[in-house]
Design a protein around this motif. Structure first.
Motif, PDB file in Angstrom:
ATOM      1  N   ILE A  29       0.869  -1.178   0.000  1.00  0.00           N
ATOM      2  CA  ILE A  29       0.000   0.000   0.000  1.00  0.00           C
ATOM      3  C   ILE A  29       0.903   1.225   0.000  1.00  0.00           C
ATOM      4  N   ASN A  30       0.668   2.132  -0.918  1.00  0.00           N
ATOM      5  CA  ASN A  30       1.443   3.379  -1.016  1.00  0.00           C
ATOM      6  C   ASN A  30       2.950   3.137  -1.051  1.00  0.00           C
ATOM      7  N   GLY A  31       3.368   2.115  -1.787  1.00  0.00           N
ATOM      8  CA  GLY A  31       4.794   1.865  -1.961  1.00  0.00           C
ATOM      9  C   GLY A  31       5.481   1.225  -0.769  1.00  0.00           C
ATOM     10  N   ARG A  32       4.735   0.744   0.185  1.00  0.00           N
ATOM     11  CA  ARG A  32       5.303   0.055   1.352  1.00  0.00           C
ATOM     12  C   ARG A  32       4.687  -1.331   1.457  1.00  0.00           C
ATOM     13  N   HIS A  33       5.439  -2.219   2.076  1.00  0.00           N
ATOM     14  CA  HIS A  33       4.948  -3.578   2.301  1.00  0.00           C
ATOM     15  C   HIS A  33       4.561  -3.718   3.779  1.00  0.00           C
ATOM     16  N   TRP A  34       3.329  -4.147   3.996  1.00  0.00           N
ATOM     17  CA  TRP A  34       2.774  -4.249   5.340  1.00  0.00           C
ATOM     18  C   TRP A  34       2.415  -5.701   5.637  1.00  0.00           C
ATOM     19  N   LYS A  35       2.883  -6.214   6.770  1.00  0.00           N
ATOM     20  CA  LYS A  35       2.418  -7.502   7.264  1.00  0.00           C
ATOM     21  C   LYS A  35       1.078  -7.227   7.942  1.00  0.00           C
ATOM     22  N   MET A  36       0.051  -7.905   7.492  1.00  0.00           N
ATOM     23  CA  MET A  36      -1.312  -7.642   7.952  1.00  0.00           C
ATOM     24  C   MET A  36      -1.753  -8.712   8.959  1.00  0.00           C
ATOM     25  N   HIS A  37      -2.368  -8.257  10.061  1.00  0.00           N
ATOM     26  CA  HIS A  37      -2.842  -9.157  11.109  1.00  0.00           C
ATOM     27  C   HIS A  37      -4.247  -8.745  11.528  1.00  0.00           C
ATOM     28  N   SER A  38      -5.038  -9.702  11.974  1.00  0.00           N
ATOM     29  CA  SER A  38      -6.349  -9.380  12.523  1.00  0.00           C
ATOM     30  C   SER A  38      -6.446  -9.901  13.956  1.00  0.00           C
ATOM     31  N   ILE A  39      -7.253  -9.192  14.748  1.00  0.00           N
ATOM     32  CA  ILE A  39      -7.619  -9.608  16.107  1.00  0.00           C
ATOM     33  C   ILE A  39      -9.122  -9.413  16.202  1.00  0.00           C
ATOM     34  N   VAL A  40      -9.810 -10.399  16.758  1.00  0.00           N
ATOM     35  CA  VAL A  40     -11.270 -10.316  16.851  1.00  0.00           C
ATOM     36  C   VAL A  40     -11.710 -10.583  18.279  1.00  0.00           C
ATOM     37  N   TYR A  41     -12.501  -9.663  18.811  1.00  0.00           N
ATOM     38  CA  TYR A  41     -13.106  -9.835  20.129  1.00  0.00           C
ATOM     39  C   TYR A  41     -14.332 -10.745  20.007  1.00  0.00           C
ATOM     40  N   GLY A  42     -14.479 -11.669  20.913  1.00  0.00           N
ATOM     41  CA  GLY A  42     -15.677 -12.500  20.966  1.00  0.00           C
ATOM     42  C   GLY A  42     -15.715 -13.555  19.871  1.00  0.00           C
ATOM     43  N   GLU A  43     -16.905 -13.986  19.565  1.00  0.00           N
ATOM     44  CA  GLU A  43     -17.120 -15.101  18.654  1.00  0.00           C
ATOM     45  C   GLU A  43     -17.362 -14.691  17.205  1.00  0.00           C
ATOM     46  N   ARG A  44     -17.379 -13.394  16.935  1.00  0.00           N
ATOM     47  CA  ARG A  44     -17.646 -12.931  15.569  1.00  0.00           C
ATOM     48  C   ARG A  44     -16.528 -13.352  14.625  1.00  0.00           C
ATOM     49  N   GLY A  45     -16.857 -13.530  13.378  1.00  0.00           N
ATOM     50  CA  GLY A  45     -15.838 -13.757  12.364  1.00  0.00           C
ATOM     51  C   GLY A  45     -15.236 -12.426  11.938  1.00  0.00           C
ATOM     52  N   PHE A  46     -14.024 -12.459  11.429  1.00  0.00           N
ATOM     53  CA  PHE A  46     -13.358 -11.237  10.980  1.00  0.00           C
ATOM     54  C   PHE A  46     -13.965 -10.771   9.668  1.00  0.00           C
ATOM     55  N   ASP A  47     -14.247  -9.468   9.567  1.00  0.00           N
ATOM     56  CA  ASP A  47     -14.831  -8.871   8.367  1.00  0.00           C
ATOM     57  C   ASP A  47     -13.870  -7.811   7.829  1.00  0.00           C
ATOM     58  N   ALA A  48     -12.990  -8.203   6.915  1.00  0.00           N
ATOM     59  CA  ALA A  48     -11.967  -7.302   6.374  1.00  0.00           C
ATOM     60  C   ALA A  48     -12.562  -6.080   5.694  1.00  0.00           C
ATOM     61  N   SER A  49     -13.732  -6.206   5.112  1.00  0.00           N
ATOM     62  CA  SER A  49     -14.327  -5.078   4.388  1.00  0.00           C
ATOM     63  C   SER A  49     -14.631  -3.896   5.307  1.00  0.00           C
ATOM     64  N   ARG A  50     -14.806  -4.148   6.581  1.00  0.00           N
ATOM     65  CA  ARG A  50     -15.104  -3.066   7.531  1.00  0.00           C
ATOM     66  C   ARG A  50     -13.884  -2.175   7.792  1.00  0.00           C
ATOM     67  N   PHE A  51     -12.697  -2.598   7.374  1.00  0.00           N
ATOM     68  CA  PHE A  51     -11.467  -1.893   7.714  1.00  0.00           C
ATOM     69  C   PHE A  51     -10.828  -1.131   6.559  1.00  0.00           C
ATOM     70  N   GLU A  52     -11.261  -1.348   5.358  1.00  0.00           N
ATOM     71  CA  GLU A  52     -10.553  -0.799   4.186  1.00  0.00           C
ATOM     72  C   GLU A  52     -10.442   0.723   4.245  1.00  0.00           C
ATOM     73  N   ASP A  53     -11.517   1.415   4.531  1.00  0.00           N
ATOM     74  CA  ASP A  53     -11.485   2.879   4.588  1.00  0.00           C
ATOM     75  C   ASP A  53     -10.554   3.367   5.692  1.00  0.00           C
ATOM     76  N   GLY A  54     -10.629   2.766   6.853  1.00  0.00           N
ATOM     77  CA  GLY A  54      -9.751   3.152   7.960  1.00  0.00           C
ATOM     78  C   GLY A  54      -8.295   2.870   7.658  1.00  0.00           C
ATOM     79  N   LEU A  55      -8.030   1.750   7.003  1.00  0.00           N
ATOM     80  CA  LEU A  55      -6.660   1.399   6.632  1.00  0.00           C
ATOM     81  C   LEU A  55      -6.080   2.431   5.676  1.00  0.00           C
ATOM     82  N   MET A  56      -6.829   2.807   4.661  1.00  0.00           N
ATOM     83  CA  MET A  56      -6.340   3.795   3.697  1.00  0.00           C
ATOM     84  C   MET A  56      -6.089   5.145   4.368  1.00  0.00           C
TER      85      MET A  56
END
Length: 114
Positions: free
Chosen positions: A22-49
């Motif tokens: 992203i933007n000419g850099r390489h990022w190791k990506m990790h997720s952490i999820v509270y509770g029993e919900r599954g991880f939803d990557a689409s919820r993070f795209e705007d915040g990540l950018m």
């Protein structure tokens, strides 16, 4: 006592999501999820950018390699994008963005990831 402080610690699901450029850099990506919900990557795209746009460009001469890591954290009451990169050879600046019920924003005084 604050209700958020009385809950007993419980392990959270974590996952390595791969490396992303992203933007000419390489990022190791990790997720952490509270509770029993599954991880939803689409919820993070705007915040990540938003979070990575202000990270200084990689510059080996300044001790800022093309490497860093990101944590996408689905928390109990909010979601967090945590961006970390190396700078000045051995320092690790951290940028935190938070999404509450309204929108993504930079963390305010006293706010951090958990």
């Amino acid at each position: 006592m604050n209700e958020a402080c009385v809950e007993k610690f419980a392990p959270r699901a974590t996952k390595f999501l791969g490396v992303r450029e992203i933007n000419g850099r390489h990022w190791k990506m990790h997720s952490i999820v509270y509770g029993e919900r599954g991880f939803d990557a689409s919820r993070f795209e705007d915040g990540l950018m938003k979070a990575v746009r202000d990270v200084p460009k990689a510059d080996e001469k300044k001790g800022r390699p093309d490497a860093g890591f990101v944590i996408l954290h689905q928390g109990k009451n909010a979601e967090y994008v945590v961006v970390c990169w190396w700078d000045r050879e051995n320092e690790m600046p951290v940028c935190v963005w938070v999404r509450d019920e309204k929108a993504w924003r930079a963390a305010r005084d006293g706010e951090s990831f958990c």
